[in-house]
Scaffold this active site. Sequence first.
Site, PDB file in Angstrom:
ATOM      1  N   HIS A   1      26.751  48.373  32.886  1.00  0.00           N
ATOM      2  CA  HIS A   1      26.837  47.067  32.237  1.00  0.00           C
ATOM      3  C   HIS A   1      26.302  45.949  33.119  1.00  0.00           C
ATOM      4  CE1 HIS A   1      30.807  47.023  34.405  1.00  0.00           C
ATOM      5  NE2 HIS A   1      30.532  45.755  34.598  1.00  0.00           N
TER       6      HIS A   1
ATOM      7  N   HIS B   1      33.179  41.852  43.558  1.00  0.00           N
ATOM      8  CA  HIS B   1      31.980  42.684  43.545  1.00  0.00           C
ATOM      9  C   HIS B   1      30.765  41.863  43.175  1.00  0.00           C
ATOM     10  CE1 HIS B   1      33.487  42.633  39.538  1.00  0.00           C
ATOM     11  NE2 HIS B   1      33.065  43.779  39.105  1.00  0.00           N
TER      12      HIS B   1
ATOM     13  N   GLU C   1      29.437  42.758  29.695  1.00  0.00           N
ATOM     14  CA  GLU C   1      30.830  42.413  29.973  1.00  0.00           C
ATOM     15  C   GLU C   1      30.898  40.895  30.097  1.00  0.00           C
ATOM     16  OE1 GLU C   1      32.227  43.229  34.032  1.00  0.00           O
ATOM     17  OE2 GLU C   1      34.306  43.244  33.358  1.00  0.00           O
TER      18      GLU C   1
ATOM     19  N   TYR D   1      34.339  44.342  26.938  1.00  0.00           N
ATOM     20  CA  TYR D   1      33.043  45.018  26.958  1.00  0.00           C
ATOM     21  C   TYR D   1      32.512  45.190  25.555  1.00  0.00           C
ATOM     22  CZ  TYR D   1      33.801  46.297  31.810  1.00  0.00           C
ATOM     23  OH  TYR D   1      34.001  46.252  33.150  1.00  0.00           O
TER      24      TYR D   1
ATOM     25  N   HIS E   1      41.279  45.059  34.293  1.00  0.00           N
ATOM     26  CA  HIS E   1      40.981  46.183  35.177  1.00  0.00           C
ATOM     27  C   HIS E   1      42.039  46.300  36.265  1.00  0.00           C
ATOM     28  CE1 HIS E   1      37.009  47.046  33.697  1.00  0.00           C
ATOM     29  NE2 HIS E   1      36.575  45.832  33.931  1.00  0.00           N
TER      30      HIS E   1
ATOM     31  N   HIS F   1      27.370  40.208  38.055  1.00  0.00           N
ATOM     32  CA  HIS F   1      27.171  41.491  38.752  1.00  0.00           C
ATOM     33  C   HIS F   1      26.714  42.529  37.741  1.00  0.00           C
ATOM     34  CE1 HIS F   1      31.316  41.922  37.109  1.00  0.00           C
ATOM     35  NE2 HIS F   1      30.954  43.172  36.907  1.00  0.00           N
TER      36      HIS F   1
END
Lengths: 307, 126
Positions: A214, A199, A265, A255, A246, A153
């Site tokens: 990112h 996501h 990431e 990251y 997260h 993503h």
Amino acid sequence: MKKGVMRPGHIQLRVLDMEEALGHYRDLLGLIEVDRDDQGRVYLKGWTEVDKFSVVLREADQPGMDFVGYKVLNSEVLAQLEQALKDYGQDVEQIPAGELKGCGRRVRFDSPTGHMFEIYAEKEQTGKWGVEQVNPEAWPRDLTGMRATRFDHCLLYGPNIEGTAKLFQDVLGFDIAEQVIDDEGKRPALFLTVSQKAHDVAFIECPEPGKLHHASFLLETWEDVLRAADLISMTDTSLDIGPTRHGLTHGKTIYFFDPSGNRSEVFCGGDYHYPDHEPVTWTTDQLGKAIFYHDRALNDRFLTVLT
Amino acid sequence: MDNHNNRHPQPGMQTPHQVALADSDTCFKAEPEISVLVAMERAGQQLIPVGCRGGGCGKCRIRILQGDYFSKRMSRAWVSPEQEAGGTVLACRVYARGDLLIKPDPPEIAVSCHAADQPDQQNNKR
Ligand code: FES
Ligand SMILES: [Fe+2]
């Protein structure tokens, strides 16, 4: 409601120096270099991806993202969605088959946040890299670096993320999987999915259009994330933050930056989403924890360093 | 495997150069093979804002008032060719080739709207 968009298929990134960039994406992340074209672009992919490529690097004098593309089920769906995008009022551009080597015709469109997106139906399928199609072994033994399995993503910054999210929902059939809401009911962060993933694309509100926060690549385990952190130190790669977790999506992550300043990431794990799920909500008074679950403090560099 | 993100040796030169800040009495040592920004970080100083360390984000922009340096390509979003000719550079993309006199010149970066209006971190329960 699903509209026939399957998954993120490719991202084209601008880099300042191709050789340095290959040291990052190929040798450190462990993506497979699969092709180059006469514009000097280099094509790569994660070893588990069945299509020919998912990352395209282009040398330019300003780093960032050119576009991100999503693969749709077939050419009928592509034609339907192309019409739907026009009816919705987007500027739509035709990119002929073969402009990216091995990729069929693409439909490129703009968005309120200033990012360029694409949909396409066909790409040469070369199969997973390094394993047989039939009776495949667990993994190829000659992977390098972090052994990233796929492009997963991207997180994009721009103005009017509500507008871009509505376009993705109404026309392309994405759902809001996770969101951040402030005390006036405004939503500064939206995480959208077109699959069961937490996501497939995410947006954060920012006055500057068309920015990349990112590009993210999937690893299998937390141990792999720690090993990635070791490799970042061994190679003196610019670290941003992590390894950590997260709150949003609950993914375990690290990251770091490519040699042109684009943030990468690598992560593993995280929430899943079905179409009947309500969006997972975080409130801005807990934004520190939403972003970095262990630190619970906002990090200026993470929020404001963009390309 | 080593992707040499920061390294850029100066042949025949081992001794570090001095980087001094204009209008201040602070300075730090910069090995010729690492960028001015990373040299500052290794010296434990916070004189120039640190972002991506790759010439992309603009955070580390400085003006070099005096001294020789080698520079790698840097994002045109933050430094125009004219500015670069006048000594405006991204500290993460320049390598000292002699003692330097510099001045931070961070650009106005339009930040995430919601970083600013956060409640005081101290009030967050830990
Ligand atoms: S730290 Fe990002 S441009 Fe230097
Ligand atoms: Fe991410």
